[in-house]
Every structure is written in structure tokens, then in C-alpha cells.
Design a protein around this motif. Structure first.
Motif, PDB file in Angstrom:
ATOM      1  N   GLY A  10     -22.077  99.116   1.581  1.00 46.10           N
ATOM      2  CA  GLY A  10     -22.133 100.326   2.391  1.00 46.10           C
ATOM      3  C   GLY A  10     -21.568 100.186   3.781  1.00 46.10           C
ATOM      4  N   ARG A  11     -21.022  99.018   4.120  1.00 46.25           N
ATOM      5  CA  ARG A  11     -20.492  98.790   5.470  1.00 46.25           C
ATOM      6  C   ARG A  11     -18.961  98.847   5.463  1.00 46.25           C
ATOM      7  N   PRO A  12     -18.357  99.269   6.559  1.00 45.40           N
ATOM      8  CA  PRO A  12     -16.898  99.211   6.665  1.00 45.40           C
ATOM      9  C   PRO A  12     -16.412  97.758   6.699  1.00 45.40           C
ATOM     10  N   PHE A  14     -13.071  89.104   4.475  1.00 45.99           N
ATOM     11  CA  PHE A  14     -13.641  90.408   4.818  1.00 45.99           C
ATOM     12  C   PHE A  14     -14.426  90.258   6.119  1.00 45.99           C
ATOM     13  N   HIS A  15     -14.077  91.050   7.111  1.00 48.10           N
ATOM     14  CA  HIS A  15     -14.772  91.061   8.384  1.00 48.10           C
ATOM     15  C   HIS A  15     -15.552  92.380   8.449  1.00 48.10           C
ATOM     16  N   VAL A  16     -16.845  92.288   8.697  1.00 49.21           N
ATOM     17  CA  VAL A  16     -17.764  93.386   8.404  1.00 49.21           C
ATOM     18  C   VAL A  16     -18.301  94.003   9.694  1.00 49.21           C
ATOM     19  N   TRP A  17     -18.308  95.328   9.737  1.00 49.41           N
ATOM     20  CA  TRP A  17     -18.937  96.032  10.853  1.00 49.41           C
ATOM     21  C   TRP A  17     -20.464  95.935  10.747  1.00 49.41           C
ATOM     22  N   PRO A  18     -21.177  95.948  11.886  1.00 47.77           N
ATOM     23  CA  PRO A  18     -22.633  95.763  11.875  1.00 47.77           C
ATOM     24  C   PRO A  18     -23.420  97.050  11.707  1.00 47.77           C
ATOM     25  N   TYR A  19     -22.845  98.007  10.965  1.00 45.64           N
ATOM     26  CA  TYR A  19     -23.562  99.257  10.716  1.00 45.64           C
ATOM     27  C   TYR A  19     -23.165  99.802   9.356  1.00 45.64           C
ATOM     28  N   ARG A  20     -23.960 100.741   8.867  1.00 40.74           N
ATOM     29  CA  ARG A  20     -23.649 101.417   7.606  1.00 40.74           C
ATOM     30  C   ARG A  20     -22.667 102.551   7.870  1.00 40.74           C
ATOM     31  N   ALA A  21     -21.821 102.800   6.897  1.00 45.93           N
ATOM     32  CA  ALA A  21     -20.809 103.851   7.074  1.00 45.93           C
ATOM     33  C   ALA A  21     -21.443 105.211   7.338  1.00 45.93           C
ATOM     34  N   GLU A  22     -22.640 105.461   6.778  1.00 43.35           N
ATOM     35  CA  GLU A  22     -23.291 106.759   6.964  1.00 43.35           C
ATOM     36  C   GLU A  22     -23.864 106.930   8.358  1.00 43.35           C
ATOM     37  N   THR A  23     -24.142 105.806   9.053  1.00 42.30           N
ATOM     38  CA  THR A  23     -24.808 105.892  10.360  1.00 42.30           C
ATOM     39  C   THR A  23     -24.098 104.991  11.375  1.00 42.30           C
ATOM     40  N   THR A  76     -14.079 105.196   5.467  1.00 46.94           N
ATOM     41  CA  THR A  76     -14.802 105.826   6.569  1.00 46.94           C
ATOM     42  C   THR A  76     -13.987 105.662   7.835  1.00 46.94           C
ATOM     43  N   VAL A  77     -14.163 106.572   8.761  1.00 49.97           N
ATOM     44  CA  VAL A  77     -13.423 106.502  10.021  1.00 49.97           C
ATOM     45  C   VAL A  77     -14.159 105.574  10.979  1.00 49.97           C
ATOM     46  N   VAL A  78     -13.449 104.557  11.457  1.00 56.15           N
ATOM     47  CA  VAL A  78     -13.987 103.668  12.493  1.00 56.15           C
ATOM     48  C   VAL A  78     -13.205 103.943  13.770  1.00 56.15           C
ATOM     49  N   ALA A  79     -13.877 103.824  14.912  1.00 56.63           N
ATOM     50  CA  ALA A  79     -13.260 104.157  16.196  1.00 56.63           C
ATOM     51  C   ALA A  79     -13.477 103.039  17.193  1.00 56.63           C
ATOM     52  N   THR A  80     -12.433 102.696  17.923  1.00 59.68           N
ATOM     53  CA  THR A  80     -12.543 101.708  18.986  1.00 59.68           C
ATOM     54  C   THR A  80     -13.136 102.360  20.236  1.00 59.68           C
ATOM     55  N   PRO A  81     -13.633 101.561  21.188  1.00 59.89           N
ATOM     56  CA  PRO A  81     -14.111 102.141  22.444  1.00 59.89           C
ATOM     57  C   PRO A  81     -13.025 102.890  23.199  1.00 59.89           C
ATOM     58  N   ASN A  82     -11.761 102.604  22.901  1.00 64.34           N
ATOM     59  CA  ASN A  82     -10.659 103.331  23.532  1.00 64.34           C
ATOM     60  C   ASN A  82     -10.314 104.621  22.817  1.00 64.34           C
ATOM     61  N   GLY A  83     -10.992 104.894  21.693  1.00 66.20           N
ATOM     62  CA  GLY A  83     -10.791 106.153  20.991  1.00 66.20           C
ATOM     63  C   GLY A  83      -9.822 106.111  19.826  1.00 66.20           C
TER      64      GLY A  83
END
Length: 335
Positions: free
Chosen positions: A52-54, A117-126, A85-92
Motif C-alpha cells: 500500500g505504499r508508494p 525498491f525505495h519506499v515512502w513512509p506513508y500509505r498511498a491513501e493517507t 499515486t501522486v507523490v509531491a516534493t516539498p518544492n511542489g
């Protein structure tokens, strides 16, 4: 010859693997299909941690050691079942990233030559909620794995004193990662603040072994607690994922009772499935025991009240409130 394509039924989804006999790992001659079989063998614990993670893909279409690149955006032509899922950098800047929705998504990426695979620390839904604290114990030049191992024990000791349960894994290289599953209450800025506080507390307790200094020139031969791995939009190499090394080393979760004897280079796609079959998932139950970040945030607030500034951020990030000058100390002296 790498052979004709094979189509596999992965949990009810058909995934085609082209060139299944292509050698991906030169040390023992393991192929693309061997890598697929590895992920099938560890599917349960793999999806328990990154499901479930990006995912940020690290692609090596010619195998470990060949040409490579990081790919955040999925290709334009993808199966209609593929979830992104759409991921966004702090720069937008935004990207359509792959989601580890199920094993078929992982195998689809492996077919593209994804060896990491490098994993984001959140679920795609939240995406607004960061539910993992990742403590990256990074050995500076001259630091042995035994010192990294000692730093892991000391980090666990401090976290335990704070009432926080942590889990450990090898990185597939020279370091160790500690993971804390968090209650779904905090964002990435707060999690990074907690990581900074932890790094500083460890340095104060063990200044000869551990450092929280961002600038390499100030670290010396110590284990660096890389707090910025928790900065917004940062990813960490995933648990159970295979490194792009000739020996096909795995970033493998282990039990704390295994830490003193583990030899990370022996944890490969050839050995890890048997270990999982024998002793199960060392991280089982982690999701059922989410932890509070508040003890680390209390330490962070105390540091700031004592006059400490925020720790430096990576150069690609916008300037942050209360951040010190983003320049190496030696250069600042020259200037």
C-alpha cells in the motif's frame, strides 16, 4: 540466451516476465526469474511492510552492475490494473509513482529490471500521515560493522527507555536500519524532528561512537544517525528488497536476538526464503503495536528551548524555519 517470455498468475493477475533467463546477479548466476521467485517466496512479510505504499524504482535492466537509474514516474504505457499515486516534493513537483498494492505490482516492476525498491513512509491513501520512523545508522569511512551493531543496541536502549518499540533490519550493504511503526497522528516534519532529537541524544550519550553531525567533515570515524532520511518525500530502501549487488544481498529484517551474530552479506535471495520458512517474519505484529512519537517530540522541544537550532536540511529542500546556515563549517570559516 535469456529465453522466451513467461506469463505468471500472481494472485489472480497475469504478469508477463520477458527474458526470464537473463542473469541479474553475477556471483551465482541468478536470473530475472530467480528474483521473481524470491519475491514470491517472501510475499507475506514483504507486503506486510511495504504493501500500500508508494515505491521509487531503481532500475538495472541489464542486471546488477549495469546501467541504472532511479524512476519515480511509472511509464506512460502500463497495464490497466496497475495502481499509482501522486507523490509531491516539498518544492511542489508531482509524479505518478507505483503503489505496492499487491505482489503483482512488485513483479511487474521486477520485469522492468527493478533491482531496488525505495519506499515512502506513508500509505498511498493517507499521504499526510507518516507512520514510520526510520533510524538510518550510516557508517562513516573507517567504521566497522561491529560499531554499527553497537550503535543499534544503544539506539534500541534509548528508545526502550522512552517506551518506544523498534525493529531492526540489515540494509543489504554496510549499515543497519531501525524502524518504528507510529500511531497515525504525525506528519513528516514532526517525524523528522523526532529523528533529530534521537540522533542528538545518542551523540550526547555516546560521543565517541555516534554522531548527529550533518556535515561529513564533522563526523569523524563514527556512526552517523541520518535524521534527514525522515525528511518529507524521502524514501528508504525497503525491507525484504534485493540490492543491486552481484551477490543479490537482501535488506533483511532480523530479530534482536540475531543482531550479535548476523553477517549481512550472507542474507541473499539464495538464503533468506529458507530463513523465513524456518522462523517466520521477525517483524510480525509490528502493525498491531503502533508507537507514540511524543517522547521524542518532547526531547525536540527541550533541545529548542535550550537554544539549539534545527539540524541542517538537504540542499534540495526550501530553507526551513530555525535552520542554521546551510554551508559546511570549513567553508563558513573561509567566507
Amino acid at each position: 540466451m535469456s529465453g522466451e517470455a513467461v506469463t505468471l498468475d500472481i494472485g489472480g493477475t497475469e504478469v508477463t516476465v520477458s527474458s526470464p533467463g537473463k542473469v541479474f546477479f553475477a556471483e551465482r548466476g541468478e536470473t530475472k526469474l530467480d528474483l521473481v521467485r524470491y519475491y514470491q517466496a517472501v510475499a507475506g512479510p514483504l507486503l506486510a511492510t511495504l504493501g500500500g505504499r508508494p515505491l521509487l524504482m531503481e532500475r538495472y535492466p541489464s542486471g546488477a552492475g549495469g546501467k541504472s537509474w532511479f524512476q519515480k514516474r511509472v511509464p506512460k504505457s502500463v497495464p490497466d490494473w496497475l495502481r499509482t499515486t501522486v507523490v509531491a516534493t516539498p518544492n511542489g513537483t508531482t509524479s505518478d509513482a507505483l503503489v505496492a498494492a499487491d505482489l503483482a505490482h512488485v513483479i511487474w516492476a521486477v520485469n522492468l529490471g527493478c533491482l531496488g525498491f525505495h519506499v515512502w513512509p506513508y500509505r498511498a491513501e493517507t499521504p499526510e500521515v507518516t507512520d514510520e520512523l526510520r533510524v538510518d545508522l550510516d557508517p562513516s569511512p573507517g567504521v566497522t560493522f561491529e560499531q554499527v551493531r553497537q550503535a543499534a543496541w544503544l539506539a534500541r536502549e534509548l528508545l526502550t527507555e522512552l517506551g518506544i518499540e523498534a525493529h531492526v533490519k540489515t540494509t543489504g550493504s554496510r549499515g543497519l536500519h531501525l524502524y518504528v511503526r507510529l500511531e497515525p497522528r504525525w506528519d513528516s516534519y514532526q517525524v523528522r524532528a523526532g529523528a533529530v532529537a534521537l540522533a542528538r541524544a545518542l551523540e550526547r550519550r555516546h560521543p565517541g561512537l555516534v554522531t548527529a553531525q550533518w556535515w561529513k567533515e564533522e563526523r569523524g570515524a563514527r556512526v552517523f544517525v541520518d535524521f534527514n532520511q525522515n525528511a518529507p518525500h524521502k524514501t528508504v530502501f525497503g525491507a525484504w528488497c534485493v540490492r543491486p549487488r552481484a551477490g543479490a544481498q537482501v535488506s533483511a529484517p532480523i530479530g534482536w536476538d540475531e543482531l550479535d551474530t548476523v553477517e549481512p552479506d550472507t542474507l541473499t535471495i539464495a538464503t533468506v526464503p529458507a530463513l523465513v520458512a524456518e522462523r517466520g517474519d521477525p517483524w510480525r505484529g509490528m502493525d498491531e503495536r503502533p508507537q507514540s512519537l511524543e517522547p521524542l517530540l518532547e526531547m525536540s522541544r527541550a533541545d529548542l528551548a535550550a537554544g539549539l537550532m534545527d539540524a541542517p536540511w538537504p540542499p534540495v529542500y526550501p530553507k526551513q524555519p530555525n535552520e542554521p546556515p546551510r554551508v559546511a563549517p570549513s567553508r563558513a570559516k573561509r567566507d
